[in-house]
Design a protein around this motif. Structure first.
Motif, mmCIF file in Angstrom:
data_model
loop_
_atom_site.group_PDB
_atom_site.id
_atom_site.type_symbol
_atom_site.label_atom_id
_atom_site.label_comp_id
_atom_site.label_asym_id
_atom_site.label_seq_id
_atom_site.Cartn_x
_atom_site.Cartn_y
_atom_site.Cartn_z
ATOM 1 N N SER A 79 1.566 10.149 0.958
ATOM 2 C CA SER A 79 1.219 11.295 1.486
ATOM 3 C C SER A 79 2.162 12.022 2.471
ATOM 4 C CB SER A 79 -0.132 10.815 2.319
ATOM 5 O OG SER A 79 -1.009 10.343 1.560
ATOM 6 N N GLU A 93 -0.102 4.419 -0.312
ATOM 7 C CA GLU A 93 -0.867 6.046 -0.121
ATOM 8 C C GLU A 93 -0.192 6.440 1.158
ATOM 9 O OE1 GLU A 93 -5.279 5.427 0.378
ATOM 10 O OE2 GLU A 93 -5.368 3.879 -1.270
ATOM 11 N N ASN A 94 -0.076 5.852 2.043
ATOM 12 C CA ASN A 94 0.464 6.437 3.443
ATOM 13 C C ASN A 94 2.054 7.046 3.220
ATOM 14 O OD1 ASN A 94 0.436 7.192 6.273
ATOM 15 N ND2 ASN A 94 2.064 5.676 6.610
ATOM 16 N N LYS A 138 -4.073 11.410 -4.937
ATOM 17 C CA LYS A 138 -4.815 11.304 -3.503
ATOM 18 C C LYS A 138 -3.606 12.109 -2.532
ATOM 19 C CE LYS A 138 -7.712 7.208 -3.605
ATOM 20 N NZ LYS A 138 -7.756 5.854 -3.077
ATOM 21 N N SER A 139 -2.499 11.970 -2.619
ATOM 22 C CA SER A 139 -1.586 12.463 -1.705
ATOM 23 C C SER A 139 -1.135 14.026 -1.808
ATOM 24 C CB SER A 139 0.054 11.612 -1.802
ATOM 25 O OG SER A 139 0.402 11.786 -3.204
ATOM 26 N N GLU A 188 -3.167 6.782 -8.968
ATOM 27 C CA GLU A 188 -4.170 7.254 -7.838
ATOM 28 C C GLU A 188 -3.553 7.549 -6.723
ATOM 29 O OE1 GLU A 188 -6.625 3.810 -7.625
ATOM 30 O OE2 GLU A 188 -7.503 4.055 -9.478
ATOM 31 N N CYS A 189 -2.922 6.910 -6.367
ATOM 32 C CA CYS A 189 -2.066 7.291 -4.938
ATOM 33 C C CYS A 189 -1.387 8.530 -4.992
ATOM 34 C CB CYS A 189 -1.108 6.232 -4.447
ATOM 35 S SG CYS A 189 -1.555 4.501 -3.958
ATOM 36 N N ASN A 219 0.917 -1.161 0.103
ATOM 37 C CA ASN A 219 -0.108 0.111 0.174
ATOM 38 C C ASN A 219 0.912 1.459 -0.050
ATOM 39 O OD1 ASN A 219 -1.872 2.267 0.469
ATOM 40 N ND2 ASN A 219 -2.979 0.683 1.813
#
Length: 436
Positions: A357, A353-354, A405-406, A401-402, A351
């Motif tokens: 970000s 995403e984190n 979003k970030s 996408e990540c 993952n």
């Protein structure tokens, strides 16, 4: 009052204390001071060779060993001479000195010479002879397992891996050897051959983090969305000394490709002063390449492996090096950077995403991030997945996408061959994005 003369034993004791505390600079200073007074002392020369060996300066190590050997030869010194010649790939010289050694080490080192020259039949013979002398050396079992694998004796190879773990009392280095063997043999002959050994390993050492990581590689679980920090630290602490040599053999391209992308994006701004964060910096390969093109920039490196950081520090590239998990570091700092690079690092995260970000939080507006991802272009229906190697693969769609979003934008993906592995190219992307 008069000052007592410092004896050779005084120099040896002080230098040896520094050596075993891994303070090699101070140890060398004491050794050289001692050699000024006792230039024919073989023990000081032997220790001098060991210091350079630890620094991977093998030519200098060999020079000291040979000088010591001219003064007084002994078995340990001959062993180091042979091992250093092997490191330098000077096999006839290694063979000459190994002929002067008796017993176990004669056969073990002969096996290493044969193995390094791809003569796996002779290597197997020599290692088997060494085992007649010594059955409790985990590195002998380790080398024997690798030789059996090369000779396509896969079951015997995996048995030898398990024996190496047993006689080492569960050393991480030997667990890693079995993890690599399971992966490589599964590529060669299929997963079914290795699964009984994976199960036996798991039954014997269910709580070991390397075992757990390997188990999850063969039996993927989406809850396992990044590599364990302890696993990463152990891998690279064990891998540090041979890291750059092995990656060179694998035609590792990521640092060079990231540098080329940075040169393209910052073509008119290469000489300005920038703060560059190198995530998972390792031995400094990426920063080393970038620094040649951005000499005024300040580099900051973060890595979990103290041994990798030790090698990176010798290159004197970084303004600061930090030992930390990269997510933990990005979460707790309140500093911003102009550029963040992550070469072959996000492959230890499923993952993204984190981590992306957190990168966005710590980068200036209009700053840039450059990183690599590995992918599977034969699979059109995945976001991320764990490979049998234990590393993670990502689809371009998911990473886009990540990135969005970030808080990054202008994402650019360049198709790349990142390195070779198991005789095949590892496909992926050099990814660039800017902070909104």
């Amino acid at each position: 009052m008069f000052k007592l003369k410092k004896t050779v034993d005084n120099y040896l004791q002080q230098a040896t204390d520094f050596y075993y505390n891994e303070d090699y600079d101070k140890s060398l200073k004491v050794v050289d001071d001692g050699l000024q007074k006792y230039p024919q002392n073989s023990q000081l020369l032997f220790l001098r060779g060991n210091i350079f060996y630890c620094w991977q300066q093998y030519d200098s190590a060999l020079k000291a060993y040979l000088q010591a050997n001219e003064i007084k030869s002994d078995n340990n010194l001959l062993i180091n001479i042979v091992d250093t010649y092997i490191r330098l790939q000077k096999y006839p010289e290694a063979q000459y000195y190994v002929s002067k050694i008796e017993g176990y080490n004669k056969y073990f080192l002969s096996g290493k010479i044969a193995y390094n020259q791809f003569d796996y039949s002779d290597a197997e013979k020599y290692f088997a002879q060494a085992l007649e002398f010594e059955k409790n050396d985990c590195w002998l079992w380790n080398m024997f397992s690798q030789t059996l694998q090369q000779n396509k004796k896969y079951s015997q190879s995996l048995d030898a891996c398990l024996q190496a773990i047993k006689v080492s009392n569960g050393a991480d280095s030997q667990h890693l050897n079995l993890a690599y063997a399971l992966y490589e043999i599964s590529l060669e002959v299929g997963i079914k051959t290795v699964l009984p050994y994976l199960q036996k390993w798991h039954d014997l050492y269910p709580d070991n983090h390397i075992v757990q990581h390997s188990w999850n590689s063969f039996y993927p679980n989406k809850k396992f969305d990044r590599s364990l920090s302890q696993y990463i630290e152990d891998v690279f602490d064990n891998f540090a000394d041979s890291f750059e040599e092995v990656l060179s053999e694998l035609s590792y391209q990521a640092p060079l490709l990231i540098t080329q992308k940075i040169k393209q994006i910052f073509a008119k701004d290469l000489l300005s002063e920038k703060r560059i964060l190198d995530l998972g910096c390792g031995t400094g390969l990426c920063a080393e390449n970038i620094k040649k093109n951005m000499p005024e920039s300040h580099f900051y490196g973060v890595d979990l492996s103290s041994k990798m950081l030790e090698i990176a520090s010798r290159k004197k590239i970084y303004k600061k090096l930090i030992k930390s998990d990269i997510e933990t570091y990005l979460l707790r700092i309140n500093k911003k950077y102009d550029i963040i690079v992550a070469s072959d690092v996000f492959t230890y995260f499923g993952n993204l995403e984190n981590i992306l970000s957190l990168c966005a939080k710590n980068i200036y507006k209009n700053g840039a991030i450059f990183f690599t991802i590995s992918t599977d272009k034969t699979d059109n229906d995945f976001m991320w997945k764990q490979h049998l190697s234990g590393r993670f693969l990502h689809s371009q769609k998911y990473v886009r996408e990540c990135i969005k979003k970030s808080g990054f934008c202008n994402a650019d993906f360049a198709d790349s061959i990142l390195r070779s592995e198991g005789g095949k190219n590892v496909e992926g992307y050099i990814v660039f994005a800017t902070k909104k």
